[in-house]
Design a protein around this motif. Structure first.
Motif, short mmCIF file in Angstrom:
data_model
loop_
_atom_site.label_atom_id
_atom_site.label_comp_id
_atom_site.label_asym_id
_atom_site.label_seq_id
_atom_site.Cartn_x
_atom_site.Cartn_y
_atom_site.Cartn_z
N ARG A 104 26.15 14.24 5.83
CA ARG A 104 26.59 14.88 4.59
C ARG A 104 25.45 15.00 3.59
O ARG A 104 25.25 16.05 2.97
N ALA A 105 24.66 13.94 3.44
CA ALA A 105 23.53 13.96 2.51
C ALA A 105 22.48 14.98 2.96
O ALA A 105 21.88 15.67 2.13
N VAL A 106 22.27 15.09 4.25
CA VAL A 106 21.31 16.07 4.78
C VAL A 106 21.82 17.49 4.51
O VAL A 106 21.06 18.36 4.07
N LEU A 107 23.09 17.72 4.75
CA LEU A 107 23.68 19.03 4.49
C LEU A 107 23.55 19.39 3.01
O LEU A 107 23.16 20.51 2.66
N VAL A 108 23.83 18.45 2.14
CA VAL A 108 23.70 18.67 0.69
C VAL A 108 22.25 19.02 0.34
O VAL A 108 22.00 19.94 -0.45
N ALA A 109 21.30 18.34 0.94
CA ALA A 109 19.88 18.60 0.65
C ALA A 109 19.48 20.01 1.08
O ALA A 109 18.81 20.73 0.33
N PHE A 110 19.89 20.43 2.26
CA PHE A 110 19.53 21.77 2.72
C PHE A 110 20.24 22.85 1.91
O PHE A 110 19.66 23.91 1.64
N ARG A 111 21.46 22.60 1.50
CA ARG A 111 22.15 23.56 0.64
C ARG A 111 21.47 23.65 -0.72
O ARG A 111 21.34 24.73 -1.29
N ALA A 112 21.01 22.52 -1.25
CA ALA A 112 20.29 22.52 -2.52
C ALA A 112 18.96 23.27 -2.37
O ALA A 112 18.54 23.98 -3.29
N LEU A 113 18.32 23.14 -1.22
CA LEU A 113 17.09 23.88 -0.96
C LEU A 113 17.37 25.38 -1.07
O LEU A 113 16.61 26.11 -1.71
N ALA A 114 18.47 25.82 -0.48
CA ALA A 114 18.83 27.24 -0.52
C ALA A 114 19.13 27.70 -1.95
O ALA A 114 18.79 28.83 -2.32
N ASP A 115 19.74 26.85 -2.72
CA ASP A 115 20.12 27.21 -4.10
C ASP A 115 19.00 27.00 -5.11
O ASP A 115 19.16 27.31 -6.29
N GLY A 116 17.90 26.41 -4.66
CA GLY A 116 16.79 26.14 -5.57
C GLY A 116 17.03 24.95 -6.48
O GLY A 116 16.40 24.83 -7.53
N THR A 117 17.92 24.04 -6.06
CA THR A 117 18.25 22.88 -6.89
C THR A 117 17.87 21.56 -6.22
O THR A 117 18.35 20.50 -6.63
N LEU A 118 17.02 21.62 -5.21
CA LEU A 118 16.62 20.41 -4.49
C LEU A 118 15.82 19.50 -5.41
O LEU A 118 14.88 19.93 -6.07
N THR A 119 16.20 18.23 -5.44
CA THR A 119 15.50 17.23 -6.26
C THR A 119 14.96 16.13 -5.35
O THR A 119 15.41 15.98 -4.20
N ASP A 120 14.03 15.36 -5.88
CA ASP A 120 13.51 14.22 -5.12
C ASP A 120 14.62 13.23 -4.81
O ASP A 120 14.61 12.59 -3.76
N GLU A 121 15.58 13.10 -5.71
CA GLU A 121 16.70 12.18 -5.50
C GLU A 121 17.54 12.61 -4.31
O GLU A 121 17.96 11.77 -3.49
N LEU A 122 17.80 13.92 -4.18
CA LEU A 122 18.57 14.41 -3.03
C LEU A 122 17.80 14.18 -1.73
O LEU A 122 18.39 13.83 -0.70
N VAL A 123 16.50 14.38 -1.78
CA VAL A 123 15.68 14.15 -0.58
C VAL A 123 15.73 12.68 -0.20
O VAL A 123 15.91 12.34 0.98
N GLU A 124 15.58 11.80 -1.16
CA GLU A 124 15.62 10.36 -0.87
C GLU A 124 16.97 9.94 -0.30
O GLU A 124 17.04 9.12 0.61
N GLU A 125 18.03 10.51 -0.83
CA GLU A 125 19.36 10.19 -0.31
C GLU A 125 19.49 10.67 1.14
O GLU A 125 20.05 9.98 1.99
N ALA A 126 18.96 11.85 1.42
CA ALA A 126 19.02 12.39 2.79
C ALA A 126 18.09 11.62 3.74
O ALA A 126 18.38 11.52 4.92
N ARG A 127 16.99 11.07 3.21
CA ARG A 127 16.05 10.28 4.03
C ARG A 127 16.61 8.93 4.43
O ARG A 127 16.21 8.35 5.44
N ARG A 128 17.50 8.41 3.60
CA ARG A 128 18.02 7.05 3.81
C ARG A 128 18.66 6.94 5.20
O ARG A 128 19.46 7.76 5.61
N LYS A 129 18.28 5.89 5.89
CA LYS A 129 18.84 5.62 7.22
C LYS A 129 20.17 4.89 7.07
O LYS A 129 20.34 4.05 6.17
N VAL A 130 21.11 5.25 7.93
CA VAL A 130 22.43 4.64 7.90
C VAL A 130 22.72 4.00 9.25
O VAL A 130 22.14 4.37 10.27
N ALA A 131 23.60 3.02 9.25
CA ALA A 131 23.99 2.37 10.50
C ALA A 131 24.78 3.34 11.37
O ALA A 131 25.58 4.12 10.85
N ALA A 132 24.57 3.26 12.62
CA ALA A 132 25.26 4.16 13.55
C ALA A 132 26.70 3.76 13.76
O ALA A 132 27.16 2.73 13.51
#
Length: 87
Positions: free
Chosen positions: A59-87
């Motif tokens: 979900r965080a990755v999807l949000v980041a790529f959508r923000a990229l498309a909208d021109g609203t990508l922030t470092d915070e969104l990237v960091e959230e998408a970078r965060r590793k989660v337990a499988a």
């Protein structure tokens, strides 16, 4: 110019690269530490599956790529998408 509506969980890596011929999608993948844009090993893999394979929150990755498309990508969104989660 792509919009957030053009990007779904089923959008493949190759489709993302085509949506952003200026290299912005590849750059975001690089910031997420994904080799997909460069190795071609998972070129036709859907975005959310690639996120899971790299242990990122789909979900965080999807949000980041959508923000990229909208021109609203922030470092915070990237960091959230970078965060590793337990499988």
């Amino acid at each position: 110019m792509p919009t957030s509506e053009d990007i779904r969980g089923a959008t493949t890596i190759v489709e993302l690269l085509k949506l952003f011929p200026d290299g912005r999608a590849a750059q975001l993948m690089s910031r997420l530490a994904w080799p997909c844009a460069h190795c071609g090993g998972a070129f036709r893999e859907p975005l959310t599956l690639a996120a899971k394979r790299h242990a990122n929150d789909p979900r965080a990755v999807l949000v980041a790529f959508r923000a990229l498309a909208d021109g609203t990508l922030t470092d915070e969104l990237v960091e959230e998408a970078r965060r590793k989660v337990a499988a």
